[in-house]
Scaffold this motif. Structure first.
Motif, PDB file in Angstrom:
ATOM      1  N   LEU A 166      68.379 -22.897  22.432  1.00  0.00           N
ATOM      2  CA  LEU A 166      67.732 -21.823  21.686  1.00  0.00           C
ATOM      3  C   LEU A 166      68.826 -20.964  21.075  1.00  0.00           C
ATOM      4  O   LEU A 166      69.814 -20.637  21.728  1.00  0.00           O
ATOM      5  CB  LEU A 166      66.844 -20.984  22.605  1.00  0.00           C
ATOM      6  CG  LEU A 166      65.666 -21.729  23.240  1.00  0.00           C
ATOM      7  CD1 LEU A 166      64.874 -20.797  24.147  1.00  0.00           C
ATOM      8  CD2 LEU A 166      64.758 -22.329  22.175  1.00  0.00           C
TER       9      LEU A 166
ATOM     10  N   PHE B 160      66.913 -16.126  20.752  1.00  0.00           N
ATOM     11  CA  PHE B 160      66.683 -17.125  21.799  1.00  0.00           C
ATOM     12  C   PHE B 160      65.191 -17.350  22.050  1.00  0.00           C
ATOM     13  O   PHE B 160      64.770 -17.637  23.170  1.00  0.00           O
ATOM     14  CB  PHE B 160      67.382 -16.716  23.108  1.00  0.00           C
ATOM     15  CG  PHE B 160      68.877 -16.610  22.976  1.00  0.00           C
ATOM     16  CD1 PHE B 160      69.670 -17.738  22.913  1.00  0.00           C
ATOM     17  CD2 PHE B 160      69.495 -15.357  22.876  1.00  0.00           C
ATOM     18  CE1 PHE B 160      71.055 -17.640  22.779  1.00  0.00           C
ATOM     19  CE2 PHE B 160      70.871 -15.250  22.735  1.00  0.00           C
ATOM     20  CZ  PHE B 160      71.655 -16.392  22.684  1.00  0.00           C
ATOM     21  N   GLU B 161      64.382 -17.213  20.993  1.00  0.00           N
ATOM     22  CA  GLU B 161      62.941 -17.428  21.131  1.00  0.00           C
ATOM     23  C   GLU B 161      62.618 -18.921  21.137  1.00  0.00           C
ATOM     24  O   GLU B 161      63.208 -19.703  20.392  1.00  0.00           O
ATOM     25  CB  GLU B 161      62.200 -16.736  19.988  1.00  0.00           C
ATOM     26  CG  GLU B 161      62.305 -15.218  20.035  1.00  0.00           C
ATOM     27  CD  GLU B 161      61.560 -14.556  18.889  1.00  0.00           C
ATOM     28  OE1 GLU B 161      60.960 -15.301  18.069  1.00  0.00           O
ATOM     29  OE2 GLU B 161      61.568 -13.329  18.811  1.00  0.00           O
ATOM     30  N   ALA B 162      61.635 -19.306  21.956  1.00  0.00           N
ATOM     31  CA  ALA B 162      61.299 -20.712  22.134  1.00  0.00           C
ATOM     32  C   ALA B 162      60.195 -21.185  21.198  1.00  0.00           C
ATOM     33  O   ALA B 162      59.871 -22.370  21.161  1.00  0.00           O
ATOM     34  CB  ALA B 162      60.884 -20.978  23.579  1.00  0.00           C
TER      35      ALA B 162
END
Length: 271
Positions: free
Chosen positions: A128, A134-136
């Motif tokens: 990510l 760092f968003e999924a």
């Protein structure tokens, strides 16, 4: 002191890798100086109740001293090229702090910048990216919209470049098109040296080296600052959906026939 700024994914790291072959020069990827500079501006602003005791002369001395203190002995022995997209927003101050400074702005078609970022994301499919918090979750559309926002990676840099391009200090700019740097590197560097008033230097465009693996890995985007050893242009198909790619086809404002009213120097391919 000179500055490298402009748009992301447009050759600034490649340019730094080329420049650092010259033993008289120091250049690299985005340095910490920009963020320290803005922190010091904030600390000396009116939000600090003791700022009433800080004179304009002291503000100038503190900000100029940041560069000489950060670079230390290098500042005495080498010509420094500090890289940060922020610098395009600081021209009114920087041209007073460094009257001889030039601002080298790397530029590229916006659609291909978006394509380049998306390729990195897909290449690091099991990581990510910090570029998106760092968003999924998300799609190519949400990623591009995030990049294009006024506070996004590309949108901010594009607005900052426009600000500088139409400013009273625009004559200090040197725009370097990515296509010129990668397709005609020798001619591009020769012109750049002439514009900087520097003695010519024979660069090796077959063995350019630069990477920041630890930084890129921490950001979850390996390869972000890695350059190919050989300077070359690579033709390819875009990974963006057609409508999304076409959205940015008219955003290269510096190519508009009547846009360059301030006489900005632009290094581009002939013809």
């Amino acid at each position: 002191m000179h500055f490298i700024s402009g748009l992301p994914r447009s050759g600034s790291t490649l340019l730094a890798g080329i420049l650092r072959q010259n033993p008289r020069y120091h250049a690299g990827m985005t340095s910490p100086v920009g963020s320290i500079y803005t922190a010091m501006e904030s600390a000396m602003s009116r939000r600090n109740e003791t700022a009433v005791f800080i004179t304009e002369e002291q503000r100038r001395a503190v900000l100029r001293g940041l560069f000489s203190n950060f670079y230390g002995d290098l500042h005495q022995t080498k010509l420094i090229f500090d890289t940060n997209r922020l610098w395009c927003t600081k021209l009114p101050a920087l041209v007073q702090l460094f009257p001889e400074a030039r601002f080298i702005c790397c530029v590229r078609d916006i659609a291909w910048i978006m394509d380049s970022v998306e390729r990195l994301i897909r290449r690091n499919a099991f990581e990510l990216s910090g570029m998106f918090g760092f968003e999924a979750v998300g799609t190519v559309y949400t990623r591009v919209n995030r990049l294009a926002a006024s506070d996004g990676l590309v949108g901010f840099a594009l607005d900052a470049l426009r600000e500088a391009y139409y400013s009273e200090q625009a004559s200090r700019l040197i725009l370097v098109e990515y296509s010129a740097l990668t397709q005609a590197p020798a001619d591009t560097m020769r012109l750049l040296y002439e514009m900087l008033g520097e003695a010519p230097f024979e660069h090796d465009f077959e063995t350019v080296e630069y990477d920041a693996e630890d930084f890129d890995t921490a950001l979850g985007t390996r390869g972000l600052h890695t350059v190919r050893r050989r300077v070359e242009w690579v033709d390819r198909e875009t990974v963006l959906p057609p409508g999304l790619f076409a959205r940015f086809e008219n955003d290269a404002f510096w190519r508009l026939p009547d846009a360059n009213s301030r006489g900005v120097s632009i290094i581009r391919l002939a013809g």
